[in-house]
Design a protein around this motif. Structure first.
Motif, PDB file in Angstrom:
ATOM      1  N   THR A 107      -5.140  -0.709  -1.514  1.00  0.00           N
ATOM      2  CA  THR A 107      -4.063   0.031  -1.498  1.00  0.00           C
ATOM      3  C   THR A 107      -4.418   1.486  -0.580  1.00  0.00           C
ATOM      4  OG1 THR A 107      -2.617  -0.881  -3.051  1.00  0.00           O
ATOM      5  CG2 THR A 107      -1.548   0.664  -1.897  1.00  0.00           C
ATOM      6  N   ALA A 157      -6.018   0.916   2.852  1.00  0.00           N
ATOM      7  CA  ALA A 157      -5.002   0.659   3.797  1.00  0.00           C
ATOM      8  C   ALA A 157      -4.442   1.839   4.434  1.00  0.00           C
ATOM      9  CB  ALA A 157      -4.129  -0.546   3.008  1.00  0.00           C
ATOM     10  N   GLU A 158      -3.793   2.732   3.448  1.00  0.00           N
ATOM     11  CA  GLU A 158      -3.477   3.816   3.761  1.00  0.00           C
ATOM     12  C   GLU A 158      -3.977   4.820   4.691  1.00  0.00           C
ATOM     13  OE1 GLU A 158      -0.935   5.261   0.080  1.00  0.00           O
ATOM     14  OE2 GLU A 158      -1.464   7.101   1.070  1.00  0.00           O
ATOM     15  N   PRO A 184       0.283  -5.199   8.693  1.00  0.00           N
ATOM     16  CA  PRO A 184       0.825  -4.090   7.678  1.00  0.00           C
ATOM     17  C   PRO A 184      -0.494  -3.718   6.967  1.00  0.00           C
ATOM     18  CG  PRO A 184       1.481  -6.822   7.479  1.00  0.00           C
ATOM     19  CD  PRO A 184       0.430  -6.520   8.439  1.00  0.00           C
ATOM     20  N   GLU A 189      -2.323  -4.759   4.502  1.00  0.00           N
ATOM     21  CA  GLU A 189      -2.032  -4.758   2.835  1.00  0.00           C
ATOM     22  C   GLU A 189      -3.147  -5.855   2.088  1.00  0.00           C
ATOM     23  OE1 GLU A 189      -0.342  -3.017   1.167  1.00  0.00           O
ATOM     24  OE2 GLU A 189       1.204  -1.681   2.639  1.00  0.00           O
ATOM     25  N   ALA A 225      -1.919 -10.856   0.195  1.00  0.00           N
ATOM     26  CA  ALA A 225      -0.655 -10.206   0.330  1.00  0.00           C
ATOM     27  C   ALA A 225      -0.072 -10.853   1.647  1.00  0.00           C
ATOM     28  CB  ALA A 225      -0.157  -8.964   0.592  1.00  0.00           C
ATOM     29  N   HIS A 226      -0.960 -10.933   2.732  1.00  0.00           N
ATOM     30  CA  HIS A 226      -0.664 -11.360   4.405  1.00  0.00           C
ATOM     31  C   HIS A 226      -0.386 -12.843   4.119  1.00  0.00           C
ATOM     32  CE1 HIS A 226      -2.711  -7.669   6.216  1.00  0.00           C
ATOM     33  NE2 HIS A 226      -1.447  -7.255   5.528  1.00  0.00           N
ATOM     34  N   ARG A 285       2.284  -6.314  -4.371  1.00  0.00           N
ATOM     35  CA  ARG A 285       1.931  -5.380  -3.255  1.00  0.00           C
ATOM     36  C   ARG A 285       2.850  -5.756  -2.052  1.00  0.00           C
ATOM     37  NH1 ARG A 285      -4.140  -4.680  -1.220  1.00  0.00           N
ATOM     38  NH2 ARG A 285      -3.654  -3.020   0.465  1.00  0.00           N
ATOM     39  N   GLU A 289       6.082  -3.850  -2.425  1.00  0.00           N
ATOM     40  CA  GLU A 289       6.106  -2.500  -2.046  1.00  0.00           C
ATOM     41  C   GLU A 289       6.098  -2.357  -0.669  1.00  0.00           C
ATOM     42  OE1 GLU A 289       2.557  -0.676  -3.797  1.00  0.00           O
ATOM     43  OE2 GLU A 289       2.857  -1.664  -5.785  1.00  0.00           O
ATOM     44  N   MET A 290       5.356  -3.008   0.338  1.00  0.00           N
ATOM     45  CA  MET A 290       5.154  -2.807   1.503  1.00  0.00           C
ATOM     46  C   MET A 290       6.598  -3.421   2.159  1.00  0.00           C
ATOM     47  SD  MET A 290       5.007  -4.732   4.586  1.00  0.00           S
ATOM     48  CE  MET A 290       4.416  -6.349   4.503  1.00  0.00           C
TER      49      MET A 290
END
Lengths: 840, 238
Positions: free
Chosen positions: A580, A583-584, A639, A641, A645-646, A781, A784-785
């Motif tokens: 995470t 990614a940010e 995203p 992420e 998650a994708h 996750r 959250e996204m």
């Protein structure tokens, strides 16, 4: 001399016994401040967490309280009863325990301490284990699984009654998995045997030290956390990203373009450690390096699937500094130090910043000299990720995953283990279990359901009362119903599920086994991969290109395929999704053209191109591009992420798009993006708000759609299998048992189907869903996204593919969707037959 | 009766085969139906496998018998056969019938009402199931067909058997699909296992060696909507 050091020396004189002071002096060393501080706190009766970089003398610090205390203990006189274990050391790796035994032996011998140190692992012979029970060493070095076994023994309480310290090495890596859950329960048990027991945790830098500080001490009732000692890292590592002369590819994971440049670095250094993320990447890089190895430098390969003997040879050569380079995967990942490594090369994206820090720590174990590392991104998105990781390292940011609540499957295993050791009372065990941090929030009804599960399976239909594994007796104690249960438990202890794998054995080309039984075993490969090969296919393994000859019982026969290229690549997928935090960082970098200056020119150009042709996503926005290509319409979302998650997002979106009439045909997910293709023009649909993107990406997709999809998903079946094995519902399969087992064993997929339709709220399904949320599906996750991007979706409808979309478009067709059985495949095959036979 | 004929007609499209000249339908749910005889064959029910495992400490969910019977009920309702043959290993062990929950026993007996029911003896259940109606036989000949549990080592035209739990696997472009299947070469047929907890054995395993004429061997793989007929040459081990 700094004030701090002077104070430390004064303190040392107080807490460190004379022989130790003398030993340090003889060595020309002085004890480090954190070593003395830890000793003082431990002597004050406290548990301690030591956070320090590799090479800071962490191990010695961890053992000083034990060694100094044991030094002052009178020797056992002949005839006197044996004393119990004084210190238990637990590490995630067998190899680490063996390594520590060697390292600890030195001070023990040189100071002349009356201390015995022994290891106990799965490799320890039975007679030695028996002897250890009768005459225990002062310090026992072992693994979490062995602790579970020791606790499940009838004499556990007596065996541990003299225990003073538990030293937990590499704590940061232990706590994040189910192994950590099992270990926390084991420690809770030890605390109930010896209430004054002290824990000493050794860890690399973590984002939330307080989580580990709580983990080390009883949480029922919650008291003060363990004391914290932090050692700031020594010299800053010198890390650079390879600024290649070559073109960095759009997609792919091989980094083949950089081979000559990597080779040059190897030549310029004494010993280079090359890390990659997957086994297949390791094989590929090794091949590529030898292709250009004109000076025939000793370059070796090391990964977990190779034959043990082969791995030991490489490790030995490494310790003797006989190698110039080692290509390795995570098997060499944890704090084992061998030889004089002066360069670490990381090929591919480092995925989590803390992994990067760990791996770089490998180079040059002397704290005061800077480590040197080069990152080799395999594609353009990885350039961005490497840059972000690099910045993160300089910031000292660390992103170990947040700790999750303890698994109920693990608790079930532990409950049975406790019963195997001694009869237990449910009230007392409940209180004890809640002292473990991962189970601090456990409620009583859930605990009782776990006991019910252990006893009779916990089914609403009470058919199995008479087959109970544990029974409640009149005295209020739960007991194992028959000795065979304990036997079974011991064979199945632990939370590590091995993927079914076959031995890979060398034979003469063309022979199908029988005549050539004597061939060498090269290692093990997952059955799932081998099953997709047909006779004559070539693939890479153990640094060779091999020809698949066939499978016979539990062995796979291969022959040499000289000079040919491997036909079947195997990309098992990065095991570690983009964190995470990283990614940010990547999103922030995309949003800030100022930071592009630090990127290689060709990559910065790529981003400028994107800004020109489409748009770059804002830091907290989600960019969606739509465009036609060929006779299909594409949707690409960015995203960042992580692949898991994708993948989940892709599954859910295709369901929704299908309902909206977009006729989606497929999707592909990477760590950075998701692409979906369809027959209908999705760009047009979104602009007409039929449906709107906001509705499409609404959080409610995590409700019914998720439930409906999950129900039949192979991902959930695989997660269920793990829970079933760990909880002891079914036994782990042992090698050799596979064939005869057809009538005896029952596939967990079948059990899952039956259980789900008859008892959807069963505790094991509850455990499975909890796992899936954080594991293979990464639903948490995704959730959250979805909440982050509400009202922040940016749609760009394009005439043609954008520069940013190229990498993921190149993955289409290359990445198989593993496991999802697809009837179109059957349809194709059946049609072929029908055509050939003229029935259609 | 009309229902059954209609059903047979629609299914004939995909699952129709001939075994020793007799017309039969391989139903994707794993049963074999002979319209001429109004005969339904089902193999390897392995009822009470769950409780059999539970006895040895593996406490799998106790719902397998119920699930298997429910599926059996559905196919029987669809075909309304005059004769049902359970081709052996109907119970996972000799004590299975006695252990069966009263509600399941009632459901099973309900299915047997108004039709001839044959229990072929299997290796798991060589004796007649305790206190259940129906005739227990070692083998049964009807027309040119011979029903028995284990396939005979020598090739017998018209033999219908079970025991081996066949499944088949195909691989294309690195992806694979594995399903239970009927295996037939026009002369004999081996049926898939029907029970909820029954595993399966690949048709390419040595256990099948010599049982079929390879040139005409087909795997009729069970799909969710239909049967897929796949020729022997396309099958893969594993």
């Amino acid at each position: 001399m700094t004030e701090q050091l002077r104070l430390a020396e004064q303190k040392a004189a107080v807490v460190l016994p004379e022989p130790f002071v003398k030993w340090f002096a003889e060595k020309g060393w002085s004890p480090r401040a954190h070593q003395i501080e830890l000793l003082a706190k431990a002597q004050g009766g406290q548990s301690v967490l030591l956070i320090a970089p590799t090479g800071a003398g962490k191990t010695l610090a961890g053992f000083l309280p034990s060694l100094t205390e044991l030094a002052g203990r009178p020797r056992r006189r002949p005839g006197q009863a044996h004393r119990g274990i004084h210190t238990l050391y637990i590490s995630p790796l067998k190899a680490l325990a063996v390594d520590i035994e060697r390292n600890l032996g030195k001070p023990v011998e040189e100071i002349g301490l009356p201390v015995t140190v022994e290891t106990r692992t799965g490799d320890t012979p039975a007679h030695k284990r028996q002897r250890q029970k009768l005459a225990p060493p002062d310090i026992l070095l072992t693994t979490p699984e062995q602790l579970a076994l020791l606790i499940a023994a009838a004499d556990a309480r007596r065996f541990f009654e003299d225990l003073r310290y538990v030293v937990l090495d590499e704590l940061h890596s232990l706590v994040t998995s189910k192994r950590g859950h099992l270990l926390s329960l084991g420690l809770a048990r030890l605390r109930s045997f010896v209430p004054a027991l002290q824990m000493i945790g050794l860890s690399a830098t973590v984002a939330e030290p307080d989580e580990l500080r709580r983990w080390l001490v009883s949480q029922n009732p919650p008291g003060p956390m363990a004391e914290l000692i932090v050692v700031i890292g020594g010299a800053k590592p010198e890390i650079s990203i390879l600024d290649s002369e070559e073109r960095v590819p759009w997609a792919g994971h091989s980094a083949r373009y950089a081979t000559p440049e990597i080779y040059n670095e190897i030549k310029r250094h004494k010993t280079t450690l090359l890390f990659v993320n997957t086994r297949s990447q390791a094989e590929l890089l090794f091949q590529e390096l030898w292709r250009v190895n004109e000076d025939t430098l000793p370059i070796a390969l090391h990964h977990g699937s190779l034959d043990v003997a082969q791995r030991r040879r490489v490790e030995k050569a490494m310790g003797e500094n006989a190698l110039r380079a080692i290509v390795a995967t995570s098997t060499l990942d944890l704090g084992i130090d061998w030889g004089d490594v002066d360069l670490v090369v990381h090929v591919g994206a480092p995925k989590g910043a803390s992994r990067l820090a760990q791996r770089i720590g490998r180079a040059n174990h002397r704290m005061d000299e800077p480590s040197k590392a080069i990152l080799i991104p395999a594609n353009r998105f990885e350039v961005l990720e490497c840059r972000a990781a690099l910045d993160a390292n300089y910031l000292g940011a660390q992103d170990t995953p947040p700790l999750v609540n303890g698994g109920l499957d693990v608790l079930a295993q532990h409950v049975l283990g406790c019963a195997c050791g001694a009869p237990f009372q449910a009230d007392a065990l409940f209180e004890e279990v809640r002292t473990a941090a991962p189970y601090a929030d456990l409620d009583r009804p859930t605990f009782d359901r776990v006991i019910d599960f252990v006893a009779t399976g916990g089914y609403a239909l009470k058919n199995y009362e008479r087959y109970a594994r544990i029974r409640l007796n009149k005295d209020g104690l739960w007991r194992v119903s028959n000795p065979r249960v304990a036997q079974q438990y011991r064979l199945n202890v632990g939370t590590i599920i091995e993927v079914p794998a076959l031995n890979v054995r060398y034979v003469q080309a063309g022979s199908r086994g029988a005549a050539s039984r004597g061939g060498r075993v090269l290692g093990k490969i997952e059955e799932a991969f081998l099953e997709t090969l047909t006779h004559g296919d070539t693939f890479m393994f153990a640094g060779k290109v091999l020809r698949f000859e066939g499978i016979r019982e539990s062995e796979c026969f291969v022959s040499n395929a000289p000079g040919s290229d491997a036909k079947v690549p195997y990309y098992g997928g990065g095991k570690f999704p983009l964190s995470t935090y990283l990614a940010e960082q990547v999103r922030a970098m995309l949003d800030d053209p100022q930071r592009w200056k630090k990127l290689p020119e060709q990559v910065a150009d790529w981003l400028r191109f994107q800004a020109d042709k489409s748009v770059l996503p804002k830091r907290d926005d989600l960019l969606i591009e739509t465009f036609p290509r060929g006779n299909r319409y594409y949707l690409v979302a960015y995203p960042f992420e992580g692949r898991l998650a994708h993948q989940t997002l892709g599954m859910l979106l295709t369901r929704r798009l299908d309902r909206a009439g977009a006729r989606p045909l497929g999707f592909v997910a990477t760590d950075y993006a998701l692409a979906i293709w369809s027959l209908a023009d999705m760009g047009h649909m979104f602009r007409a708000k039929k449906p709107s993107l906001a509705a499409l990406f609404d959080q409610d997709m995590l409700g019914d759609d998720l439930e409906a999809w999950l129900a039949g998903s192979w991902l959930l079946k695989r997660t269920f299998r793990n829970c079933a094995l760990i909880s002891g519902l079914i036994e782990k399969r042992h090698p050799g048992q596979e064939k005869s087992g057809r009538q005896v064993t029952v596939s967990t997929d079948l059990i899952y189907d039956v259980l789900r339709s008859h008892e959807p709220d069963h505790i094991l399904l509850q455990a499975t869903r909890a796992d899936a949320a954080t594991g293979l599906l990464d639903v948490s996750r995704l959730a959250e996204m979805l909440s982050r991007v509400q009202g922040r979706i940016m749609h760009k409808n394009l005439e043609q593919i954008s520069p940013l979309a190229v990498p993921i478009m190149l993955e289409i067709g290359k990445m198989p969707v593993h496991g999802e059985a697809d009837e179109t495949l059957l349809m194709d095959a059946a049609t072929l037959v029908e055509e050939a036979m003229g029935t259609k | 009766m009309t229902v059954a004929l209609a059903m047979a007609a629609t299914l004939a499209d995909t699952g129709a085969v001939r075994i020793a000249g007799e017309r039969a339908i391989c139903d994707r749910r794993g049963v074999l139906y002979f319209p001429e005889f109004r005969l339904l064959a089902v193999s390897d029910l392995h009822l009470e496998k769950g409780s059999s495992l539970a006895r040895r400490g593996t406490l799998v969910p106790p719902y397998d018998t119920g699930a298997t019977l429910l599926r059996l009920q559905t196919v029987i309702a669809d075909y309304q056969p005059a004769i049902v043959i359970s081709l052996g290993d109907s119970f996972h062990d000799g004590g299975g019938a006695a252990r069966m929950h009263a509600s399941f026993r009632e459901r099973l007996e309900g299915l047997m009402v108004g039709r001839d029911w044959f229990w072929v003896a299997g290796n798991h259940d060589p004796e007649a199931p305790a206190d259940l109606p129906g005739d227990t036989v070692r083998e049964l000949a009807i027309g040119s067909l011979l029903f028995r549990h284990e396939p005979s080592a020598v090739r017998v035209e018209g033999e219908i058997s079970g025991h081996l739990h066949p499944c088949a696997r195909i691989v294309q472009q690195g992806r694979s699909v594995r399903r239970r299947c009927f295996a037939g070469d026009g002369g004999r047929m081996i049926m898939p296992a029907f029970g909820a907890y029954t595993g399966s054995l690949n048709l390419l395993d040595r256990a099948y060696a010599g049982l079929f004429r390879r040139e005409t061997l087909m795997a009729y793989m069970l799909g969710t909507e239909r049967i897929f007929a796949i020729s022997h040459s396309m099958l893969r081990p594993g």
